[in-house]
Design a protein around this motif. Sequence first.
Motif, short mmCIF file in Angstrom:
data_model
loop_
_atom_site.label_atom_id
_atom_site.label_comp_id
_atom_site.label_asym_id
_atom_site.label_seq_id
_atom_site.Cartn_x
_atom_site.Cartn_y
_atom_site.Cartn_z
N LYS A 63 0.87 -1.17 0.00
CA LYS A 63 0.00 0.00 0.00
C LYS A 63 0.91 1.22 0.00
CE LYS A 63 -3.81 2.32 2.26
NZ LYS A 63 -4.75 2.28 3.37
N GLU A 64 0.93 1.90 -1.12
CA GLU A 64 1.84 3.03 -1.30
C GLU A 64 1.07 4.35 -1.15
OE1 GLU A 64 4.18 5.32 -4.86
OE2 GLU A 64 2.75 3.75 -5.32
N ARG A 65 1.44 5.11 -0.14
CA ARG A 65 0.89 6.47 0.03
C ARG A 65 1.85 7.42 -0.67
NH1 ARG A 65 -3.11 6.79 3.98
NH2 ARG A 65 -3.19 4.98 5.36
N PHE A 66 1.37 8.08 -1.70
CA PHE A 66 2.24 8.95 -2.50
C PHE A 66 2.07 10.41 -2.10
CE2 PHE A 66 -1.44 7.44 -4.92
CZ PHE A 66 -2.17 8.61 -5.06
N PRO A 67 3.06 11.26 -2.44
CA PRO A 67 3.01 12.68 -2.06
C PRO A 67 1.85 13.41 -2.74
CG PRO A 67 5.13 12.13 -3.08
CD PRO A 67 4.27 10.92 -3.16
N LYS A 68 1.31 14.39 -2.06
CA LYS A 68 0.23 15.22 -2.60
C LYS A 68 0.82 16.58 -2.96
CE LYS A 68 -2.49 11.95 -1.37
NZ LYS A 68 -1.48 11.01 -0.97
N SER A 69 0.67 16.96 -4.21
CA SER A 69 1.28 18.20 -4.69
C SER A 69 0.61 19.44 -4.12
CB SER A 69 1.24 18.25 -6.21
OG SER A 69 -0.09 18.15 -6.67
N TYR A 70 -0.64 19.31 -3.64
CA TYR A 70 -1.36 20.47 -3.13
C TYR A 70 -1.02 20.79 -1.67
CZ TYR A 70 -4.36 16.70 -1.42
OH TYR A 70 -4.84 15.56 -0.83
N ARG A 71 -0.25 19.91 -1.01
CA ARG A 71 0.12 20.15 0.39
C ARG A 71 1.54 20.70 0.47
NH1 ARG A 71 -1.06 14.56 3.35
NH2 ARG A 71 -2.84 14.13 2.11
N HIS A 72 1.78 21.46 1.52
CA HIS A 72 3.15 21.92 1.79
C HIS A 72 4.01 20.68 2.01
CE1 HIS A 72 6.55 23.49 4.07
NE2 HIS A 72 6.30 24.64 3.45
N PRO A 73 5.23 20.63 1.44
CA PRO A 73 6.06 19.43 1.52
C PRO A 73 6.30 18.90 2.94
CG PRO A 73 7.02 20.97 -0.03
CD PRO A 73 5.85 21.67 0.62
N ALA A 74 6.56 19.79 3.89
CA ALA A 74 6.82 19.34 5.26
C ALA A 74 5.57 18.75 5.89
CB ALA A 74 7.34 20.51 6.11
N LEU A 75 4.43 19.39 5.67
CA LEU A 75 3.16 18.90 6.19
C LEU A 75 2.80 17.57 5.54
CD1 LEU A 75 0.60 19.32 7.91
CD2 LEU A 75 -0.36 20.56 5.96
N ASP A 76 2.99 17.48 4.23
CA ASP A 76 2.68 16.25 3.50
C ASP A 76 3.51 15.08 4.03
OD1 ASP A 76 1.40 14.78 1.30
OD2 ASP A 76 3.43 14.72 0.47
#
Length: 163
Positions: A63-76
Amino acid sequence: MTTEESLVLPPGPPPPRYHNKNWKLISQGAEARVWLIPSFFSVSSTTTTTISSSSHTEAAICKERFPKSYRHPALDLTITKSRTKSEARCLVRCRRAGVHCPAVLSVDNNAGGQQLQTESDGENKVRESSCLFLEYIRGCTVREYIESRSSTLGKDDDDDDDD
């Protein structure tokens, strides 16, 4: 569907860095992708009384949780790691309590990356995915089970109306 068609990935972030052509994408949602890994590890057994040995491969789920481009990188990064770790903990607790659920095989919070541009310095940075590796249990999904039961219940209700 041909083998070539099944290897085409949907648009979105790249798969984890250790992904290979044998992995099969089972589903993808807004939060994660679920991969079937047909040969995650191999189990060998050798008996001491005989000279025979056997081995078989065990399938697993990633189960791969991938980065969300709409979130701030540190918060994501914080949210993704926290959710992956929480899910693993919940599955371990359920299993200890006797609930039949997949065993957690491994957790990788640095499973691969996606190139995204940061707003602060304009440089491209790699944002990591998180992967939860679980025991593969053959059977239907919860959604499939509920849909099959609801269609059966709907037919039973229709039969009662005729009386």
